[in-house]
Scaffold this motif. Structure first.
Motif, PDB file in Angstrom:
ATOM      1  N   THR A 247       0.862  -1.192   0.000  1.00 47.04           N
ATOM      2  CA  THR A 247       0.000   0.000   0.000  1.00 47.04           C
ATOM      3  C   THR A 247       0.894   1.235   0.000  1.00 47.04           C
ATOM      4  O   THR A 247       2.110   1.146   0.229  1.00 47.04           O
ATOM      5  N   GLN A 250      -2.610   5.712   3.993  1.00 51.06           N
ATOM      6  CA  GLN A 250      -3.201   5.241   5.248  1.00 51.06           C
ATOM      7  C   GLN A 250      -4.511   4.488   5.042  1.00 51.06           C
ATOM      8  O   GLN A 250      -4.715   3.421   5.626  1.00 51.06           O
ATOM      9  N   ALA A 251      -5.388   5.027   4.185  1.00 45.05           N
ATOM     10  CA  ALA A 251      -6.725   4.423   4.061  1.00 45.05           C
ATOM     11  C   ALA A 251      -6.620   2.971   3.586  1.00 45.05           C
ATOM     12  O   ALA A 251      -7.268   2.069   4.151  1.00 45.05           O
ATOM     13  N   ALA A 253      -3.930   1.055   3.747  1.00 47.36           N
ATOM     14  CA  ALA A 253      -3.195   0.276   4.765  1.00 47.36           C
ATOM     15  C   ALA A 253      -4.174  -0.178   5.853  1.00 47.36           C
ATOM     16  O   ALA A 253      -4.090  -1.316   6.342  1.00 47.36           O
ATOM     17  N   ASP A 254      -5.118   0.704   6.210  1.00 44.48           N
ATOM     18  CA  ASP A 254      -6.115   0.324   7.225  1.00 44.48           C
ATOM     19  C   ASP A 254      -6.977  -0.833   6.732  1.00 44.48           C
ATOM     20  O   ASP A 254      -7.340  -1.716   7.506  1.00 44.48           O
ATOM     21  N   GLU A 255      -7.298  -0.823   5.450  1.00 48.73           N
ATOM     22  CA  GLU A 255      -8.089  -1.935   4.892  1.00 48.73           C
ATOM     23  C   GLU A 255      -7.309  -3.247   4.994  1.00 48.73           C
ATOM     24  O   GLU A 255      -7.854  -4.274   5.373  1.00 48.73           O
ATOM     25  N   ARG A 257      -5.081  -3.995   7.092  1.00 52.05           N
ATOM     26  CA  ARG A 257      -4.995  -4.383   8.511  1.00 52.05           C
ATOM     27  C   ARG A 257      -6.273  -5.110   8.972  1.00 52.05           C
ATOM     28  O   ARG A 257      -6.241  -5.828   9.967  1.00 52.05           O
ATOM     29  N   ARG A 258      -7.372  -4.929   8.266  1.00 51.36           N
ATOM     30  CA  ARG A 258      -8.605  -5.636   8.635  1.00 51.36           C
ATOM     31  C   ARG A 258      -8.552  -7.133   8.284  1.00 51.36           C
ATOM     32  O   ARG A 258      -9.391  -7.908   8.742  1.00 51.36           O
TER      33      ARG A 258
END
Ligand SMILES: Cc1ncc(COP(=O)(O)O)c(C=O)c1O
Length: 390
Positions: A247, A250-251, A253-255, A257-258
């Motif tokens: 990635t 941030q957006a 990367a957050d996905e 991380r899910r």
């Protein structure tokens, strides 16, 4: 300066002792040019790293933390001028797992996923795995070859799909998408709120006349896109099970991380070891591979033009796969069945790649010149008496 030597291939009788699916799916009288694995002898730097791990009995649980992220980031910087933050690299078992897990977090059931057909057949299965819907957009082709049909893409994006699954470069048509095309894709993705997963497994296998453009190097891509890469195509490491998701914002990367953490533990330890060796030390070998594959591509072109001029194709600018249009051969059978039954030559059936693939076959030319010559002989023999062979 001396000419760059080719990477070697063992003789056919040695290749036939391999236990990989390419060599074990068909009886021994069949010559297989099917699944996307290569016949070349493993890159010495990769073989050495694996031998050293075996000698050390280093066969416990793996960790991708031990250098994979840095090795990849340095490789992408050197090779493509693509800056990756090592912390934004997540290891997975393989590209399939990375894509399916991404689809799971990015789609709800019944959401549409767009991709371009003909395409690597598991794209259909991956979308079905997460209970989403396929929205296929066929490739366009003109005198210059295959390319994305951006107008039709916009119409599909306007319907509100959750994800566009890009294949860059594309299997089976061998297109390395242009920077302008990818820029337009990112613009459309932003405009219509579509997230993009870019399957870049074939990225290192691009010939001199073209160029691989990493999707995440396009302005604005970081907010909407994620890339999936692996050393497994260019260095032939599919058995070892290692791929990465990258990635750049941030957006996304957050996905990532899910995705459940446990899935990352399934990455192959030998896959990580081999990928690090490939990315750190395997570039010279990769360049020799590209010279070798380019020669095979030329050989195929010459032989097809000489003996099977009715087969229409655009030589790929990336990948070691040839997408052959056999529709004007004048046979009533699917060409794959004809070549298999009459010529004992196994090719991939075009219809597996989507409805546009009917009448096509995909031929894997990552092998020796002798095997390609033998394959063409078998094609000629298959058509004798049943079609056009001049
Ligand atoms: C476009 C594409 N994606 C993914 C894969 C499979 O990758 P993996 O074995 O890492 O799941 C292939 C294999 O040929 C491929 O061509």
């Amino acid at each position: 300066m001396s000419e760059s030597p080719e990477v070697p291939v063992e003789p056919l009788e040695v290749l036939r002792t391999r236990r990989s699916s390419k060599w074990r799916t068909y009886p021994p009288d069949v010559l297989p040019l099917t699944v996307a694995e290569m016949d070349f002898t493993l890159a010495p730097c990769v073989a050495d790293a694996l031998h050293a791990a075996v000698d050390l009995s280093d066969t416990g649980y793996g960790t991708s933390a031990a250098g994979l992220q840095d090795a990849l980031a340095q490789f992408t910087q050197r090779r493509w001028g693509w800056h990756i933050d090592p912390a934004a690299v997540t290891a997975f078992t393989d590209v399939a797992t990375g894509v399916v897990e991404l689809l799971r977090v990015l789609c709800s059931p019944e959401d549409a996923v767009v991709f371009n057909t003909p395409v690597y057949p598991p794209f259909f299965d991956w979308v079905h795995d997460v209970a989403a819907r396929v929205r296929a957009v066929p490739f366009a082709r003109d005198e210059a070859g295959w390319h994305l049909d951006l107008e039709t893409m916009e119409a599909a994006f306007a319907e509100g799909p959750a994800v566009y699954l890009l294949c860059n470069p594309h299997n089976p048509v061998g297109r390395a998408h242009r920077r302008e095309e990818l820029t337009e894709i990112v613009r459309l993705a932003q405009r219509y709120g579509v997230r993009v997963i870019s399957d870049e497994i074939h990225a290192p296998i691009v010939y001199e006349e073209a160029q691989f453009t990493p999707l995440l190097t396009i302005d604005g891509a970081a907010e909407v896109a994620v890339s999936v890469l692996s050393a497994s195509k260019a260095w032939n490491l599919a058995a070892l099970q290692c791929a990465v998701v990258v990635t750049a914002g941030q957006a996304m990367a957050d996905e990532v991380r899910r995705i459940p953490r446990d899935i990352r533990w399934r990455t192959g330890h030998f896959g990580v070891i081999a990928a690090i060796a490939a990315f750190e030390q395997g570039e010279e070998w990769l360049d020799r591979l590209l010279v070798t594959l380019d020669r095979r591509r030329t050989l195929l072109k010459t032989l097809l033009a000489q003996h099977l001029p009715h087969i229409d194709w655009t030589p790929p600018e990336a990948t070691y796969l040839a997408w052959l249009d056999c529709r004007s051969l004048g046979t009533k059978d699917e060409p794959r069945d004809l070549f298999l039954e009459r010529g004992r030559l196994a090719l991939e059936a075009g219809r597996r790649f989507g409805p546009e693939g009917a009448g096509y076959v995909r031929l894997n030319f990552a092998t020796s010149a002798e095997i390609i010559e033998e394959a063409i002989d078998r094609m000629i023999r298959s058509l004798r008496g049943g079609g056009i062979t001049d």
